[in-house]
Design an enzyme around this catalytic site. Structure first.
Site, mmCIF file in Angstrom:
data_model
loop_
_atom_site.group_PDB
_atom_site.id
_atom_site.type_symbol
_atom_site.label_atom_id
_atom_site.label_comp_id
_atom_site.label_asym_id
_atom_site.label_seq_id
_atom_site.Cartn_x
_atom_site.Cartn_y
_atom_site.Cartn_z
ATOM 1 N N GLU A 52 0.819 -1.343 -0.008
ATOM 2 C CA GLU A 52 0.026 0.006 -0.297
ATOM 3 C C GLU A 52 0.943 1.208 -0.045
ATOM 4 O O GLU A 52 0.484 2.097 -0.782
ATOM 5 C CB GLU A 52 -1.098 -0.164 1.207
ATOM 6 C CG GLU A 52 -2.217 -0.756 1.064
ATOM 7 C CD GLU A 52 -2.944 -0.522 -0.178
ATOM 8 O OE1 GLU A 52 -3.055 0.602 -0.583
ATOM 9 O OE2 GLU A 52 -3.645 -1.484 -0.467
ATOM 10 N N CYS A 59 -14.371 0.602 -14.543
ATOM 11 C CA CYS A 59 -14.808 1.993 -14.263
ATOM 12 C C CYS A 59 -13.667 2.950 -14.492
ATOM 13 O O CYS A 59 -13.396 3.681 -13.477
ATOM 14 C CB CYS A 59 -15.340 1.931 -12.914
ATOM 15 S SG CYS A 59 -16.570 3.429 -12.563
ATOM 16 N N CYS A 69 -19.089 0.121 -19.326
ATOM 17 C CA CYS A 69 -20.240 -0.219 -18.555
ATOM 18 C C CYS A 69 -20.972 -1.634 -18.910
ATOM 19 O O CYS A 69 -21.514 -2.240 -17.875
ATOM 20 C CB CYS A 69 -21.146 0.859 -18.601
ATOM 21 S SG CYS A 69 -20.437 2.433 -17.811
ATOM 22 N N CYS A 122 -19.705 -4.111 -16.639
ATOM 23 C CA CYS A 122 -19.635 -3.947 -15.207
ATOM 24 C C CYS A 122 -20.692 -4.755 -14.560
ATOM 25 O O CYS A 122 -21.797 -4.828 -14.799
ATOM 26 C CB CYS A 122 -19.924 -2.344 -15.012
ATOM 27 S SG CYS A 122 -20.079 -1.945 -13.270
ATOM 28 N N CYS A 154 -25.969 1.498 -10.624
ATOM 29 C CA CYS A 154 -25.244 2.545 -10.811
ATOM 30 C C CYS A 154 -26.089 3.832 -11.557
ATOM 31 O O CYS A 154 -26.873 3.577 -12.479
ATOM 32 C CB CYS A 154 -24.165 2.265 -12.121
ATOM 33 S SG CYS A 154 -23.235 3.760 -12.369
HETATM 34 FE FE1 SF4 Z 1 -18.846 2.605 -13.534
HETATM 35 FE FE2 SF4 Z 1 -21.264 2.580 -13.208
HETATM 36 FE FE3 SF4 Z 1 -20.260 2.115 -15.751
HETATM 37 FE FE4 SF4 Z 1 -20.051 0.430 -13.648
HETATM 38 S S1 SF4 Z 1 -21.754 0.860 -14.696
HETATM 39 S S2 SF4 Z 1 -18.394 0.838 -15.145
HETATM 40 S S3 SF4 Z 1 -19.618 1.737 -11.734
HETATM 41 S S4 SF4 Z 1 -19.887 4.040 -14.275
#
Ligand code: SF4
Length: 386
Positions: free
Chosen positions: A59, A215, A222, A225, A231
């Site tokens: 870290e 993201c 997206c 995702c 979201c």
């Molecule tokens: Fe990011 Fe929302 Fe797209 Fe997922 S859906 S990649 S959280 S902007």
């Protein structure tokens, strides 16, 4: 859940009631994210055996530095200092040498100081309480939360570059994410996502991995995702506009000059003192030239450098024309660095105790800052061709 922001006078966007579309579905959110993380996570050496010590070192190295760069540094560091006690017992020069090239050397000095603190206060065992971890030099709220969750799987929130972006998009936060109020909201949101018992290890790492791989700052992916159903930015089609971030600092330009001074196959180096950028590291004599003025433009650069070396260090140098120009950044400065050859006239000034004449071998082994190392490599390559 609804994340509340207290009103604080005029704000550009009213996010006082951020309705997260996933409110009430936190367990499903966690399951989707951690399943994705377990399947897609990148290999990182500290993830193999996530002990407190290994996660802490990783870290600290990851602050300001990308994963891909950190991996080799981490492996070398852990193989040299496999335990807190070994790190605490090392010379600072050894620690700085292993840090050479990572930059932000204050991190290395604080890591070393913290290792000594752990030996003194915790018998060399990495502490497992948040308060004790937070009390270590160089550890802030994010780092302590990351260590507690990744190393010990305890439910502590995290907030750093990647998660600021992910949370702001999930929430659809249109206010400046760097405002204090926004930060509080984002910390509270991170906390609201945590499980009661185990599970924070994969959740927090999954959130950071999502921010890094899916993201992304530009063109978030997206459709891939795992949490897009929850979201708000995706639902509103504004993901590329978030987070709203005002620039943290304004950069200033600066002109530095460095002199390679050699005599009898030895090179003149100086050890940077307390309060300087590279405390404990070695460097060629280096000065900052002032803003150009009508008067300074009438003086050659070599003469300006010689004058600064005299004022700054008491060194009387005959400076030859510049051989190399480098550009680099230190904190808020964008620096142009001109490298000169210099010949010392007379002896080193009395009291120049931070200066030393070093051999080629020492020039190769002493810890130098990044630009000092580049110059040293040129010097060593040129001398080996003679
Ligand atoms: Fe990011 Fe929302 Fe797209 Fe997922 S859906 S990649 S959280 S902007």
């Amino acid at each position: 859940m609804t994340v509340c922001r207290q009103s604080r006078g005029a704000v550009a966007h009213d996010d006082s009631q951020l309705e997260w579309p996933g409110a009430g579905n936190e367990p499903q959110f966690r399951r989707a994210l951690t399943n994705w993380f377990r399947k897609h996570q990148r290999n990182m050496p500290w993830r193999d055996q996530p002990s407190g010590y290994r996660v802490w070192v990783s870290e600290i190295m990851l602050q300001q530095t990308q994963v891909i760069t950190v991996i080799d540094f981490f492996n070398r560091f852990i193989s040299k200092f496999p335990t807190v006690a070994k790190l605490a017992a090392a010379d600072e020069a050894e620690v700085l040498k292993l840090w050479e090239g990572l930059g932000y050397y204050r991190r290395a000095r604080q890591l070393h100081a913290a290792a000594k603190q752990i030996v003194a206060n915790h018998r060399g065992e990495f502490p497992e309480s948040f308060e004790h971890v937070l009390a270590l030099p160089g550890v802030g709220r994010y780092t302590a939360g990351a260590i507690m969750s990744i190393a010990f799987d305890r439910p502590f929130p995290i907030l750093e570059g990647n998660t600021i972006r992910v949370y702001a998009r999930l929430l659809g936060m249109k206010a400046n994410a760097r405002e204090k109020q926004s930060e509080q909201t984002l910390w509270a949101f991170s906390e609201s996502l945590l499980p009661k018992g185990k599970g924070a290890r994969d959740l927090n790492q999954g959130l950071m991995e999502l921010g890094s791989e899916i993201c992304r700052v530009r063109q978030p992916d997206c459709p891939k995702c795992p949490v897009r159903a929850w979201c708000r930015a995706f639902a509103e089609g504004i993901q590329e506009k978030l987070p709203v971030l005002t620039p943290r600092m304004e950069y200033q330009s600066r002109h530095d000059a460095l002199a390679v001074v050699s005599r009898n196959d030895r090179y003149l180096l100086r050890q940077c003192g307390a309060g300087e950028n590279w405390t404990g590291l070695w460097d060629f004599p280096r000065v900052t030239l002032g803003e150009p003025t009508a008067e300074s433009r009438r003086v050659s650069l070599e003469d300006q450098v010689a004058a600064r070396m005299k004022t700054e260090f008491g060194l009387k140098l005959a400076v030859e024309p510049s051989t190399k120009r480098l550009r680099h950044a230190v904190t808020k400065y964008r620096i142009t660095l001109d490298c000169f050859r210099g010949r010392i006239e007379g002896r080193l000034p009395a009291g120049a105790r931070d200066f030393a004449w070093v051999s080629s071998e020492e020039l190769g082994s002493l810890p130098l800052n990044a630009t000092g190392r580049k110059v040293a490599n040129w010097v060593l390559a040129a001398s080996s061709k003679k």
